[in-house]
Design an enzyme around this catalytic site. Sequence first.
Site, short mmCIF file in Angstrom:
data_model
loop_
_atom_site.label_atom_id
_atom_site.label_comp_id
_atom_site.label_asym_id
_atom_site.label_seq_id
_atom_site.Cartn_x
_atom_site.Cartn_y
_atom_site.Cartn_z
N HIS A 211 34.17 37.27 36.80
CA HIS A 211 33.69 37.72 38.17
C HIS A 211 32.61 36.66 38.63
CE1 HIS A 211 36.59 40.75 37.13
NE2 HIS A 211 37.01 40.67 38.44
N CYS B 133 46.43 37.98 45.57
CA CYS B 133 44.86 37.64 45.94
C CYS B 133 44.29 37.45 44.66
CB CYS B 133 44.34 39.08 46.26
SG CYS B 133 44.28 40.45 45.23
#
Length: 580
Positions: free
Chosen positions: A201, A512
Site C-alpha cells: 500500500h 481496480c
Amino acid sequence: MNNYAHYDLPEPEKLFEAIGASKGVAIGKVYLFHRDKIEVEEGELSDAQIEAELIRLETAIERSEKELNKIATVTEQKVGVTYSQIFTAQIMMLHDEVMMNVVRNRIIQERKHASVVVSEEIGKYQQILLASKDASFRERVDDIQDLKERIIRNLQSGHLVSRIAEGSIVVASMLTPADVILFSRQNILGCATDGGGLTSHAALICQSLDVPMVVGLHQLADHVQTGQSIIVDGYTGTVVLNPTPETVATFERKQKRTTVSQTTIEKLAVAETKTKCGKRIHVYSNIDFKEEIPGVAKYGSEGVGLYRSENLYLSTGKQPSEAEQYDYYLQLAESVAPKPLTVRLFDIGGDKLLLSSYKETNPNLGWRGARILIDVPEILENQVRAILRANIHGNIKMMIPMIASVEEIQMIQKSVAKVKAELKKQKEIVNDEIELGTMIEVPSAVAMIEEITKMVDFVSIGTNDLIQYTLAVDRNNDIVQNLYNKFHPAIVRMVGSVIRTAKKNKCDVSMCGEMASDKLAIPLLLGLGLESFSIVSASVPTFKKIVSATTLDDAKELAKICLALPTAAEIEQELKRFKV
Ligand code: PEP
Ligand code: MG
C-alpha cells in the site's frame, strides 16, 4: 598543528538494484526513518520548553488512552474479556498517579524530554517485573514495552515531520501507508525501502502521488545516514548512493526525458477514451485520500472507481466517527460530482493494520475487510450511515472489500437495509438509492461469480489481492516477488471468467487492481471484454494512448491465444509481441 589542510574524501558511489515500485527519478538527500526503533530525544529543555513538554505529555497520554480503549473494546467483542484485560491493565498504568507524578517532576527538575523520562521510568517497572520469580509477572514485560512505545510514539507524532527537510528521499526498512501520507505533507521526493512489494500500500500511495519508489533493497537502511546524497530510479529499481556529478547529470537527463509534458497531459485529458475502432472505454481513478482529487480532472479520468476509505483510520490512528466520515465523504462526493465516487467500505486489518496491538500470526488470512465489518456492526453501520447521508448528489457507490462468500454479501446487504430504514424513519435521507458492489479479490469469490453477479450492482476485480491469494504469494514480501505474476495463466483465466460471467448476468464489471494500468495487460484485458478500468490518475494519459492504439478484433485474438497458453512466460512473450 601541522600545515596540512584536511580534506574529507568523498564517499565512493554505491549502486543498489532492487524493485521499482513507483515510476520516476528522484535526486536528493536521504532522510533515514526508523519506524520500529523508538528514539528518545536528548538535550536539556529551556523554561519555555518545559511547559510545552508537560502539555505534550498530557496529550500523548490522552491519545494513548483513547487508542487503548478502542483496542480493548474491539478485542473484547472479538476474543473476549480475558484478552481485553491486557489493555485495560495498560490503561490503569496510564492512570498511575505515583508514576506519572515522578515523570512530571523529573521533566521539570532535570529538564529532560518526556520521551527520555517515560522510557526510564517505565523501564524501571520492567526491570522489577523481570527480576520476579513469578512467570506471569515476567510475561507482562512485553505489554509494558508496548505501552512505553505507544506513549513515546504519541509524544513524537507531532514532532516527526518537523525533522524531515522538505525535498528529502525517505530511506526506511519498511513504510506503512500512514508513513507515506505523513511524509507526503513534507513534499518528499522519493522513497527507498528494504522490504515491501510492488503492490504494497505504501507503493500504491507513492504511485498515486507521483513519488518514485524502490522496494526490496534488503539492507540499504543499514548503509545510509541522513543527509547523504541519493538517487532513486523507480523505473529500473536502481538506487545510487553518493552519486558522482556525472551520475547526477545522467539521471537528471533521464528525469527530463521521462516527465510527460504538461501539454501532452492536457491534450489527453480532454480526449474521450476510445479504442482505435471506436469502442468507448471508461477509465476511473483509484484514490487513497482527498488530496488526490485534483488529479482526477487533471489527468482526464471519469471519476473515482476506488476510494480506499480505510486510509481515514491510517491517517488519524483511530476509528473515524460518523460525523468525521460524513464530512470527508461529502467533500469527496461534492468535488467529483456529477462524476461517480466509489467508496470502498473499510478494508482494515491484514497488511492495512488497524490495531497495532492486535497481533495475528497471519494477518492477510486473518481478521480483515468484510470479516471485521460483519463482526463489529458498529463500524459497518456508522460508515454506511455516513455514506448514505453524504450521498446528496446521488453520485456515491458502495463497494465491499474481501468478499469470500455469498453469505458475507447477504449479511452486509441486511445491515445496509437496516441502516436505510432507520435513516428514512429519522427523515435523515430522502433518497436511499445507492449502488452496492463487491471487490472480487479472493479466489472463492471467483468460483462463486455466477451467484455473486446476480446479487450486486457491480463487481470490481482486485488483482492485487487476487494474485496474492491465488498464487499463495505475499504481495509485500520481496523475496517471493518473482512469483507474484499477473500473467500467471490462472490469473488471466480467472479474470476472463469474471468478466464473461458478469457481462452475461448484466452486472457492471471493472478492474481496480494494478493490473489494469499495466501497459502489457491493457490490450489483453480489452480482449477479455473489460470496458471499465480504475487506475492511479497519473497513469490515465498513458492508458488512453494504449487504448486508442488498439483495435478490439486484435485484442480479442490476443486474449484467445493467451487463454490457451500454459505458462506466464509464454503469455508475457505473446503480449510483448503484440504491437499497439
Ligand atoms: C486489490 O486488492 O487489487 C485492490 C485494489 O485493493 P487493495 O490494493 O487496496 O488491497
Ligand atoms: Mg485488495
